[in-house]
Scaffold this active site. Structure first.
Site, PDB file in Angstrom:
ATOM      1  N   ASP A 452       0.820  -1.212   0.000  1.00 64.26           N
ATOM      2  CA  ASP A 452       0.000   0.000   0.000  1.00 64.26           C
ATOM      3  C   ASP A 452       0.856   1.265   0.000  1.00 64.26           C
ATOM      4  O   ASP A 452       2.074   1.223   0.254  1.00 64.26           O
ATOM      5  CB  ASP A 452      -0.909  -0.026   1.245  1.00 64.26           C
ATOM      6  CG  ASP A 452      -2.294   0.546   0.962  1.00 64.26           C
ATOM      7  OD1 ASP A 452      -2.400   1.439   0.106  1.00 64.26           O
ATOM      8  OD2 ASP A 452      -3.252   0.110   1.619  1.00 64.26           O
ATOM      9  N   ASP A 517     -10.758   1.912  -3.398  1.00 64.13           N
ATOM     10  CA  ASP A 517     -11.285   1.603  -2.068  1.00 64.13           C
ATOM     11  C   ASP A 517     -12.804   1.620  -2.071  1.00 64.13           C
ATOM     12  O   ASP A 517     -13.428   1.289  -1.069  1.00 64.13           O
ATOM     13  CB  ASP A 517     -10.774   2.621  -1.039  1.00 64.13           C
ATOM     14  CG  ASP A 517      -9.454   2.179  -0.424  1.00 64.13           C
ATOM     15  OD1 ASP A 517      -9.032   1.031  -0.680  1.00 64.13           O
ATOM     16  OD2 ASP A 517      -8.844   2.973   0.310  1.00 64.13           O
TER      17      ASP A 517
HETATM   18  C1  GLA Z   1      -5.841   1.598   2.088  1.00 63.52           C
HETATM   19  C2  GLA Z   1      -6.222   0.433   1.192  1.00 63.52           C
HETATM   20  C3  GLA Z   1      -7.272  -0.395   1.862  1.00 63.52           C
HETATM   21  C4  GLA Z   1      -6.751  -0.904   3.181  1.00 63.52           C
HETATM   22  C5  GLA Z   1      -6.298   0.263   4.042  1.00 63.52           C
HETATM   23  C6  GLA Z   1      -5.605  -0.219   5.300  1.00 63.52           C
HETATM   24  O1  GLA Z   1      -6.903   2.492   2.225  1.00 63.52           O
HETATM   25  O2  GLA Z   1      -6.632   0.880  -0.058  1.00 63.52           O
HETATM   26  O3  GLA Z   1      -7.651  -1.475   1.038  1.00 63.52           O
HETATM   27  O4  GLA Z   1      -5.691  -1.785   2.947  1.00 63.52           O
HETATM   28  O5  GLA Z   1      -5.412   1.117   3.351  1.00 63.52           O
HETATM   29  O6  GLA Z   1      -5.193   0.806   6.102  1.00 63.52           O
END
Ligand code: GLA
Length: 719
Positions: A452, A517
């Site tokens: 990430d 997301d």
């Molecule tokens: C980001 C990612 C999510 C999740 C969060 C965790 O927003 O896109 O899918 O993994 O971080 O903190």
């Protein structure tokens, strides 16, 4: 008078450059395939009377237009040496052929400026099969003083004058790939991103159309910068009515400083054209990306169904419930179980712990071993979330090394999601990350990292006070490669708060992207369609989320959520333990269908289209259109009494097709005369109906009468 031309052909496109002596080659043509025998015949300048109030010579667009030749449009290069050498001119070109065979053509143009003492090596590669043209620039400082480069185009393309619009993608977190269509006028179109990552906000690529372009017809051009950092693109009207298209890395002040003998490498510019509309262009990009992906073992394995813990548990990942979830996940057919954020030392919310990459002692006192063994014993692979490039001020790492955060001395630290960015171009910082993550990979059978990157870079100050955006991206790529070299079987997902780092650059090092997301199926319809313009479906992370959706509050049926996710790399992101029996059965049914269809969905072509009465459809099939999966979505309520048929012009009119509805076990199709008719019962049988290809292409396939937020899935096989 004889003129030299450089001509490159692929299956369906051609590039023609003209090489006058003592200058950079002129653009003559980029477009649909010309016959082998075709040449421009005459030199370009011999065809153009000189207009009034111009320089006393004609300066057309070159492959590397610069200030110093009297070019008034966007320059491919902006640079100086302490104010000197500000106007470059290439006055010599050595052509080096790198490839000329059945697979494609490639050449490097060595462009010399002996006055400003620099050389630009511009490579053009045209792939025979995909029609993809890749350009890359390398600028060498041959002088004895530093050269400050403000702008170096990865490439400059020529577009025909009848281009009329540019389709680009804007967005923000949870709203990626928002299509913007701007008319091309007698002016400059420009897009820039300075967020230090590919960004949700400004995709580094665009599609330029000509009048009458449709999904499947019309001449279109596409280009994308294979880069995960800052970027800039322009389309500019030129005085001969043509356009020039430039794309490259946006360099922060000082980032392009080249010491004597040094060279600046641009990212690759991946471009292509098609006479088969937007879907033709997408097919070219998909072929190119598939060629670039670097799979463990050399080839893509069937994409395993994911379960990701994030929206089910957020930071609350305790071994008991997580193991229960794994058991429930295995029972519905999950193949890869991914432990998301919350597992590492001190990570109970988003205010602390990034940087401390070892299991949290309160949640996992004996480490991750027992959980991973449990997951493996259920027949699933284990994956783990990490965000290596980040650090929270509240972490052991930051307390030990506050100097490792990107920062500018004397200025406040700018946090985002309570976190700072690590300066991973520091060898000691990337060594630390490598050791911590490699230790986890060595200790456990972890097959997958969800990597990430949850904030923009602002400002990216290095220890010496200079800008480090560019260094950061190269260091991230290098860290991924180092981990992959040490653990070659591990796959990596590029996630960045959803779709903030989706590009051909990072996809040289990774294997999947987290598209957004936002898992709301209705929102995903548009996000995924924008994505598919450039990227193939098998790398598109697409999950079945909760109802109601956590990001939008909207509620959709299991069938609609699953159908929208089905063509991508399918996953589930909810607490499966909480589903009622009917939803559990339906989810299992959709996962079974995915496993049956994924080979078809994830190879070959994707055609996107819009039918009458608001239908959105996509068709996945082989090039010969003999084996196809059709997914029709109805996002909004019908406004027609009778739903129009769906024409499928890509089918072979000479063939006949067995047409069968695919109805996952557990899915209930609405009955009653307002919803169904005998035709739909007939295709919902093992033998289906055999229908005529020409009829389906021109008259169309009947469509059911359905409510909003429903899907219709059909298999078509040539008989
Ligand atoms: C980001 C990612 C999510 C999740 C969060 C965790 O927003 O896109 O899918 O993994 O971080 O903190």
């Amino acid at each position: 008078m004889t003129t030299d031309f450089l001509i490159l052909h692929s299956r369906r496109s051609s590039v023609v450059l003209e090489c006058p002596p003592d200058e950079a080659p002129l653009w003559r043509y980029w477009g649909p395939r010309l016959p082998d025998s075709a040449t421009p015949g005459t030199a370009l300048r011999d065809t153009r009377p000189l207009p009034s109030f111009m320089l006393d010579f004609d300066q057309p667009l070159t492959v590397a237009p610069t200030f110093g030749v009297g070019w008034f449009g966007q320059s491919a290069l902006l640079a100086h040496r302490d104010g000197q050498d500000f106007a470059q001119a290439f006055t010599r070109c050595d052509v080096e052929w790198l490839q000329q065979d059945a697979a494609g053509s490639a050449l490097c143009l060595h462009l010399h400026d002996d006055v400003a003492r620099l050389r630009l090596d511009l490579t053009l590669r045209l792939d025979a099969a995909s029609d993809v043209l890749v350009l890359q620039s390398v600028l060498h400082n041959l002088g004895d003083a530093p050269l400050d480069v403000q702008w170096l185009a990865a490439g400059t393309l020529q577009l025909p004058g009848h281009c009329d619009s540019v389709r680009s993608y804007a967005g923000q977190h949870v709203h990626e790939f928002m299509l913007q269509v701007d008319p091309l006028t007698r002016s400059l179109w420009r897009k820039e991103s300075r967020r230090g990552r590919t960004s949700h906000d400004c995709f580094p690529g665009a599609v330029v159309t000509t009048p009458g372009t449709t999904d499947d017809t019309g001449l279109v051009f596409g280009a994308h910068l294979a880069w995960s950092g800052n970027h800039q693109q322009t389309v500019e009207w030129l005085h001969d009515g043509l356009y020039q298209w430039q794309m490259g890395e946006w360099l922060a002040p000082g980032e392009g400083r080249l010491l004597p003998g040094q060279a600046l490498h641009s990212p690759e510019l991946v471009a292509t054209c098609s006479t088969a509309g937007l879907n033709g262009l997408a097919a070219n990009f998909h072929t190119e990306l598939r060629r670039r992906l670097n799979w463990p073992g050399g080839a893509m394995k069937p994409r395993p169904v994911h379960l990701n813990t994030w929206e089910g548990f957020y930071f609350d990942v305790h071994p008991g419930p997580v193991q229960e979830l794994a058991t429930a996940a295995a029972a519905v057919g999950i193949e890869r179980f991914v432990l998301d954020d919350g597992w590492f030392h001190g990570r109970h919310h988003d205010r602390a712990a990034l940087g401390d990459w070892w299991p949290d002692e309160t949640k996992f006192p004996n480490g991750l071993g027992a959980l991973i063994a449990h997951v493996n014993a259920l027949g699933m692979e284990f994956g783990l979330w990490v965000e290596p490039e980040m650090v929270n001020p509240d972490s052991d790492l930051f307390r030990a090394h506050p100097e490792w955060a990107l920062q500018i001395a004397g200025r406040p630290l700018l946090t985002a999601r309570n976190q700072l960015v690590l300066d991973i171009a520091r060898p000691e910082a990337s060594d630390y990350l490598f050791e911590k993550i490699a230790a986890l990979l060595a200790a456990h059978p972890i097959g997958y990292l969800k990597w990430d990157l949850n904030r923009d870079l602002a400002p990216a100050g290095l220890a010496n006070g200079t800008a480090g955006y560019r260094a950061q991206i190269h260091a991230a790529y290098a860290l991924m490669d180092r981990l992959r070299a040490a653990h070659p079987n591990v796959e990596i997902e590029s996630c960045s708060g959803g779709g903030g780092r989706i590009d051909f650059g990072v996809l040289r090092h990774t294997h999947r992207v987290w598209t957004s997301d936002c898992i709301d199926a209705l929102s995903r319809v548009d996000i995924q369609r924008g994505f598919l313009q450039f990227f193939p479906p098998e790398i598109m992370g697409a999950h079945v989320g909760t109802a109601p959706s956590h990001t939008t509050g909207r509620t959709q049926s299991m069938a609609f959520r699953a159908a929208v996710a089905l063509p991508g790399h399918l996953g589930v992101e909810l607490d499966v333990r909480q589903l009622n029996d009917a939803d559990t059965a339906e989810l299992r049914g959709w996962i079974d269908v995915y496993k049956q269809l994924r080979d078809r969905l994830h190879h070959g072509r994707v055609w996107l289209g819009e039918g009458g009465d608001g239908l959105r459809w996509q068709l996945h099939g082989d090039e010969a259109a003999s084996d196809l999966v059709l997914l029709v979505l109805r996002p909004l309520p019908s406004s027609h009494r009778y739903t129009p048929t769906l024409r499928l012009p890509m089918l072979d009119p000479a063939a006949r097709y067995r047409v069968r509805e695919v109805l996952p076990a557990g899915t209930v199709r609405p009955t009653g005369r307002h919803h169904t008719a005998p035709f739909f019962d007939a295709i919902n049988t093992p033998e289906g109906l055999v229908l005529d290809g020409a009829w389906l292409a021109h008259a169309g396939l009947p469509m059911p009468r359905t409510q909003a937020e429903t899907a219709f899935l059909v298999r078509l096989e040539r008989v």
